[in-house]
Design a protein around this motif. Sequence first.
Motif, PDB file in Angstrom:
ATOM      1  N   SER A  38     -63.686 -64.242 -24.590  1.00  0.00           N
ATOM      2  CA  SER A  38     -63.712 -65.668 -24.283  1.00  0.00           C
ATOM      3  C   SER A  38     -65.119 -66.049 -23.853  1.00  0.00           C
ATOM      4  N   PHE A  39     -65.733 -66.933 -24.628  1.00  0.00           N
ATOM      5  CA  PHE A  39     -67.090 -67.341 -24.282  1.00  0.00           C
ATOM      6  C   PHE A  39     -67.110 -68.210 -23.037  1.00  0.00           C
ATOM      7  N   ILE A  40     -65.993 -68.819 -22.707  1.00  0.00           N
ATOM      8  CA  ILE A  40     -65.905 -69.552 -21.437  1.00  0.00           C
ATOM      9  C   ILE A  40     -66.019 -68.558 -20.282  1.00  0.00           C
ATOM     10  N   PHE A  41     -65.293 -67.436 -20.397  1.00  0.00           N
ATOM     11  CA  PHE A  41     -65.381 -66.406 -19.371  1.00  0.00           C
ATOM     12  C   PHE A  41     -66.796 -65.838 -19.290  1.00  0.00           C
ATOM     13  N   VAL A  42     -67.389 -65.558 -20.437  1.00  0.00           N
ATOM     14  CA  VAL A  42     -68.750 -65.008 -20.453  1.00  0.00           C
ATOM     15  C   VAL A  42     -69.717 -65.970 -19.770  1.00  0.00           C
ATOM     16  N   GLY A  43     -69.592 -67.254 -20.080  1.00  0.00           N
ATOM     17  CA  GLY A  43     -70.471 -68.241 -19.456  1.00  0.00           C
ATOM     18  C   GLY A  43     -70.275 -68.334 -17.958  1.00  0.00           C
ATOM     19  N   ILE A  44     -69.014 -68.326 -17.533  1.00  0.00           N
ATOM     20  CA  ILE A  44     -68.736 -68.417 -16.090  1.00  0.00           C
ATOM     21  C   ILE A  44     -69.225 -67.166 -15.364  1.00  0.00           C
ATOM     22  N   ASP A  45     -68.993 -66.006 -15.961  1.00  0.00           N
ATOM     23  CA  ASP A  45     -69.428 -64.767 -15.314  1.00  0.00           C
ATOM     24  C   ASP A  45     -70.953 -64.676 -15.270  1.00  0.00           C
ATOM     25  N   ALA A  46     -71.618 -65.071 -16.345  1.00  0.00           N
ATOM     26  CA  ALA A  46     -73.087 -65.059 -16.350  1.00  0.00           C
ATOM     27  C   ALA A  46     -73.638 -66.060 -15.345  1.00  0.00           C
ATOM     28  N   ALA A  47     -72.995 -67.221 -15.236  1.00  0.00           N
ATOM     29  CA  ALA A  47     -73.440 -68.206 -14.241  1.00  0.00           C
ATOM     30  C   ALA A  47     -73.257 -67.660 -12.831  1.00  0.00           C
ATOM     31  N   GLY A  48     -72.155 -66.963 -12.608  1.00  0.00           N
ATOM     32  CA  GLY A  48     -71.935 -66.345 -11.298  1.00  0.00           C
ATOM     33  C   GLY A  48     -73.003 -65.316 -10.978  1.00  0.00           C
ATOM     34  N   ASP A  49     -73.379 -64.514 -11.986  1.00  0.00           N
ATOM     35  CA  ASP A  49     -74.447 -63.535 -11.779  1.00  0.00           C
ATOM     36  C   ASP A  49     -75.782 -64.218 -11.510  1.00  0.00           C
ATOM     37  N   LEU A  50     -76.042 -65.299 -12.232  1.00  0.00           N
ATOM     38  CA  LEU A  50     -77.295 -66.025 -12.042  1.00  0.00           C
ATOM     39  C   LEU A  50     -77.381 -66.618 -10.634  1.00  0.00           C
ATOM     40  N   PHE A  51     -76.308 -67.267 -10.197  1.00  0.00           N
ATOM     41  CA  PHE A  51     -76.328 -67.873  -8.857  1.00  0.00           C
ATOM     42  C   PHE A  51     -76.373 -66.804  -7.761  1.00  0.00           C
ATOM     43  N   SER A  52     -75.722 -65.678  -7.994  1.00  0.00           N
ATOM     44  CA  SER A  52     -75.808 -64.583  -7.015  1.00  0.00           C
ATOM     45  C   SER A  52     -77.225 -64.022  -6.946  1.00  0.00           C
ATOM     46  N   LEU A  53     -77.873 -63.921  -8.113  1.00  0.00           N
ATOM     47  CA  LEU A  53     -79.248 -63.437  -8.148  1.00  0.00           C
ATOM     48  C   LEU A  53     -80.184 -64.410  -7.430  1.00  0.00           C
ATOM     49  N   ILE A  54     -79.953 -65.700  -7.636  1.00  0.00           N
ATOM     50  CA  ILE A  54     -80.762 -66.705  -6.935  1.00  0.00           C
ATOM     51  C   ILE A  54     -80.542 -66.622  -5.427  1.00  0.00           C
ATOM     52  N   SER A  55     -79.287 -66.396  -5.019  1.00  0.00           N
ATOM     53  CA  SER A  55     -79.004 -66.303  -3.574  1.00  0.00           C
ATOM     54  C   SER A  55     -79.676 -65.079  -2.949  1.00  0.00           C
ATOM     55  N   VAL A  56     -79.824 -64.006  -3.724  1.00  0.00           N
ATOM     56  CA  VAL A  56     -80.509 -62.815  -3.206  1.00  0.00           C
ATOM     57  C   VAL A  56     -81.980 -63.134  -2.945  1.00  0.00           C
ATOM     58  N   PHE A  57     -82.579 -63.956  -3.789  1.00  0.00           N
ATOM     59  CA  PHE A  57     -83.985 -64.305  -3.611  1.00  0.00           C
ATOM     60  C   PHE A  57     -84.209 -65.139  -2.349  1.00  0.00           C
ATOM     61  N   PHE A  58     -83.196 -65.912  -1.932  1.00  0.00           N
ATOM     62  CA  PHE A  58     -83.368 -66.783  -0.769  1.00  0.00           C
ATOM     63  C   PHE A  58     -82.907 -66.148   0.540  1.00  0.00           C
ATOM     64  N   GLN A  59     -82.580 -64.882   0.514  1.00  0.00           N
ATOM     65  CA  GLN A  59     -82.212 -64.200   1.760  1.00  0.00           C
ATOM     66  C   GLN A  59     -83.479 -63.877   2.553  1.00  0.00           C
ATOM     67  N   ALA A  60     -83.298 -63.659   3.829  1.00  0.00           N
ATOM     68  CA  ALA A  60     -84.450 -63.339   4.686  1.00  0.00           C
ATOM     69  C   ALA A  60     -85.076 -62.009   4.258  1.00  0.00           C
ATOM     70  N   GLU A  61     -84.244 -61.052   3.926  1.00  0.00           N
ATOM     71  CA  GLU A  61     -84.743 -59.745   3.484  1.00  0.00           C
ATOM     72  C   GLU A  61     -84.336 -59.556   2.024  1.00  0.00           C
ATOM     73  N   LEU A  62     -85.288 -59.203   1.158  1.00  0.00           N
ATOM     74  CA  LEU A  62     -85.033 -59.059  -0.267  1.00  0.00           C
ATOM     75  C   LEU A  62     -84.230 -57.785  -0.523  1.00  0.00           C
ATOM     76  N   ASN A  63     -83.078 -57.921  -1.129  1.00  0.00           N
ATOM     77  CA  ASN A  63     -82.188 -56.803  -1.411  1.00  0.00           C
ATOM     78  C   ASN A  63     -82.404 -56.355  -2.857  1.00  0.00           C
ATOM     79  N   VAL A  64     -83.122 -55.259  -3.030  1.00  0.00           N
ATOM     80  CA  VAL A  64     -83.476 -54.774  -4.356  1.00  0.00           C
ATOM     81  C   VAL A  64     -82.239 -54.301  -5.113  1.00  0.00           C
ATOM     82  N   LEU A  65     -81.324 -53.665  -4.422  1.00  0.00           N
ATOM     83  CA  LEU A  65     -80.107 -53.191  -5.076  1.00  0.00           C
ATOM     84  C   LEU A  65     -79.282 -54.374  -5.589  1.00  0.00           C
TER      85      LEU A  65
END
Length: 141
Positions: free
Chosen positions: A30-57
């Motif tokens: 389902s490309f809807i699922f793929v899009g939603i999951d990729a968007a979730g990964d993108l927003f999670s990656l963005i949230s990691v960048f805005f943390q006080a300490e950068l989490n490499v893992l």
Amino acid sequence: MAILAAVFLGAGVLRHYWDIYTHRTVRGISFIFVGIDAAGDLFSLISVFFQAELNVLGMAIYGTELALWTGVFVCGGFFNLAPWVKARVSSRRQQRIESGRHAQAQRDEPNSVALHDMPSSTSVFRTPSSALVERSSVATR
């Protein structure tokens, strides 16, 4: 434990790559699922960048998942969408060519309504203009 979870997540997506490779198409996804999951990964990656300490893992896990799902999406565009668009364009082009031929054939036909060029009993019906065409064709012979 987080590394093991990332490995299993990656293995779950890589299973789709094997299916895409063997069948040369993206099926059962389902490309809807793929899009939603990729968007979730993108927003999670963005949230990691805005943390006080950068989490490499965290960056590695979310970045890998985002890259894998984006690849599945791109493969879907290449194997499924591109051939569909090409077929659609060629069918529309073929329809335009055939309608152009039909219109040209209608323009090339004489104005009289007859099954044959010669006047005979097989005419559908006769009109005054068809009689003129018959006279002119007999006169030129």
